[in-house]
Design a protein around this motif. Structure first.
Motif, PDB file in Angstrom:
ATOM      1  N   TYR A  40       0.819  -1.189   0.000  1.00  0.00           N
ATOM      2  CA  TYR A  40       0.000   0.000   0.000  1.00  0.00           C
ATOM      3  C   TYR A  40       0.856   1.243   0.000  1.00  0.00           C
ATOM      4  CZ  TYR A  40      -2.695  -3.658   2.391  1.00  0.00           C
ATOM      5  OH  TYR A  40      -3.257  -4.827   2.768  1.00  0.00           O
ATOM      6  N   GLU A  59      -5.025   1.069   4.275  1.00  0.00           N
ATOM      7  CA  GLU A  59      -5.517   0.081   5.232  1.00  0.00           C
ATOM      8  C   GLU A  59      -7.023   0.260   5.441  1.00  0.00           C
ATOM      9  OE1 GLU A  59      -3.726  -2.309   6.493  1.00  0.00           O
ATOM     10  OE2 GLU A  59      -1.661  -1.653   6.207  1.00  0.00           O
ATOM     11  N   GLU A  93      -7.277  -4.653   9.784  1.00  0.00           N
ATOM     12  CA  GLU A  93      -6.910  -3.614   8.803  1.00  0.00           C
ATOM     13  C   GLU A  93      -7.268  -2.227   9.358  1.00  0.00           C
ATOM     14  OE1 GLU A  93      -5.015  -4.818   6.842  1.00  0.00           O
ATOM     15  OE2 GLU A  93      -5.737  -6.647   5.889  1.00  0.00           O
ATOM     16  N   HIS A 121      -4.604  -1.330  11.688  1.00  0.00           N
ATOM     17  CA  HIS A 121      -3.378  -0.893  10.997  1.00  0.00           C
ATOM     18  C   HIS A 121      -3.503   0.578  10.613  1.00  0.00           C
ATOM     19  CE1 HIS A 121      -2.616  -5.329   9.559  1.00  0.00           C
ATOM     20  NE2 HIS A 121      -2.575  -5.182  10.869  1.00  0.00           N
ATOM     21  N   GLU A 144      -0.281  -9.261   9.207  1.00  0.00           N
ATOM     22  CA  GLU A 144      -0.404  -9.528   7.768  1.00  0.00           C
ATOM     23  C   GLU A 144      -0.094 -10.993   7.464  1.00  0.00           C
ATOM     24  OE1 GLU A 144      -1.896  -7.582   6.063  1.00  0.00           O
ATOM     25  OE2 GLU A 144      -1.403  -5.522   6.559  1.00  0.00           O
TER      26      GLU A 144
END
Ligand code: FE2
Ligand code: FE2
Length: 339
Positions: free
Chosen positions: A2, A69, A99, A102, A182
């Motif tokens: 990302y 995220e 997520e 994160h 992850e």
């Protein structure tokens, strides 16, 4: 991962500002101290002096990573209500929730560089800030949940492990925890694909169809090829980025091909073949027109993703207001008790 958008044009850090005239010994000493810390692989912490361009680059990269995220929750959130079993639903819920977490660690890391969360979120919602192009693709079948975990999170790990050694302390520390999570995401995706590929012919076909759609967008996740990657040299020199886009892409392909073979899936690239000389897989040409189209806002789901985020932000306004009122009340009570 990302973080592909850090390499995109149009958001340059610009030339590094001149901090002071050459005879300003203090400015030179600060710069020398910063350079020495980078050279010795020591961390830069929020209160340390840093060049303005280094700070701006980190703000851009960390906030784009945080946005990715949070937007990344949407394609999978789409399937929580349709998960085929309680076990799968619990796994998917936990993954999507991770997520969101994160995103929060990363917004916090970016805030240590002097930007406000409100400004970062406003940049996302206005369409000014970028996020990873992979989340602008639709999730059409349950097998997409497997492909996202296995491939998208797998690519994220490849990209994020080197970021655990990033020169900026808060970002590096956030990445250590994120990478552990992850890894669970990648495994649950692969396990889902394994179940489908060992299932009925219809399930196997569903897995192959999803794989055909995700393969190339995932290969593009590593960002533009090294020759077009405008910020790479500087971010490498600063110890933010450690491995080039093309090297990461190659590592990912080399690791993923045997995994696809184990699943019995065909890779949708007729040019893919093992190269005995290089010890790597050769792969076909990437459709960079598609990549730039999606990055620049014209992917299959760009508008839908931003619209959903805007709605969520508006619908959550009462929660933010309530939290603020509560915090003020608590502060007033503490003041009263202290008086
Ligand atoms: Fe994540
Ligand atoms: Fe993930």
């Amino acid at each position: 991962m990302y973080t592909q958008a850090m390499d995109l044009p149009g958001q340059g850090t610009g030339p590094q500002p001149v901090e002071a005239s050459a005879d300003d010994a203090a400015a030179l000493a600060r710069q020398a101290q910063f350079d020495a810390r980078i050279d010795h692989d020591h961390k830069i912490e929020p209160r340390d002096w840093m060049p303005e361009a280094y700070r701006r680059t980190l703000v851009r990269q960390i906030s784009q990573h945080a946005h990715s995220e949070v937007v990344g929750m949407l394609p999978e959130g789409n399937w929580i209500t349709r998960a085929p079993s309680l076990r799968r639903k619990a796994i998917l819920l936990a993954k999507v929730q991770d997520e969101g977490g994160h995103g929060l660690y990363l917004y916090s890391a970016a805030e240590t560089l002097g930007v406000s969360r409100d400004d970062m979120i406003a940049a996302l919602l206005s369409g000014k800030a970028k996020y990873s192009s992979i989340f602008n693709y639709p999730t059409l079948s349950w097998a997409d949940m497997g492909c996202i975990g296995w491939l998208v999170d797998g690519a994220a790990i490849m990209n994020q492990i080197p970021l655990c050694r990033c020169s900026y302390g808060p970002y590096a520390r956030a990445m250590i925890r994120i990478c552990k999570e992850e890894s669970f995401h990648q495994r649950q995706g692969y396990e889902l694909m394994l179940a489908l590929c060992n299932g009925t012919p219809e399930q196997k076909a569903m897995a192959q169809e999803a794989f055909d759609r995700w393969w190339w967008p995932v290969v593009m996740m590593f960002g533009p090829s090294d020759k077009d990657s405008i910020h790479s040299a500087q971010t490498m020199q600063w110890g933010i980025k450690r491995i080039s886009n093309d090297d990461l892409r190659q590592k990912f392909i080399d690791a993923t091909v045997p995994q696809a073979e184990l699943l019995g899936l065909q890779i949708p690239d007729p040019d893919l073949k093992w190269n005995e000389q290089t010890g790597h897989y050769d792969y076909g040409a990437i459709d960079w027109d598609e990549f730039w189209r999606v990055v620049n806002g014209d992917g299959p789901c760009n508008r839908e993703r931003l619209e959903t985020r805007r709605r969520a932000h508006e619908n959550g306004a009462w929660v933010r207001e309530a939290a603020l009122v509560y915090a003020r009340k608590q502060a007033a009570r503490r003041q009263r008790e202290a008086a």
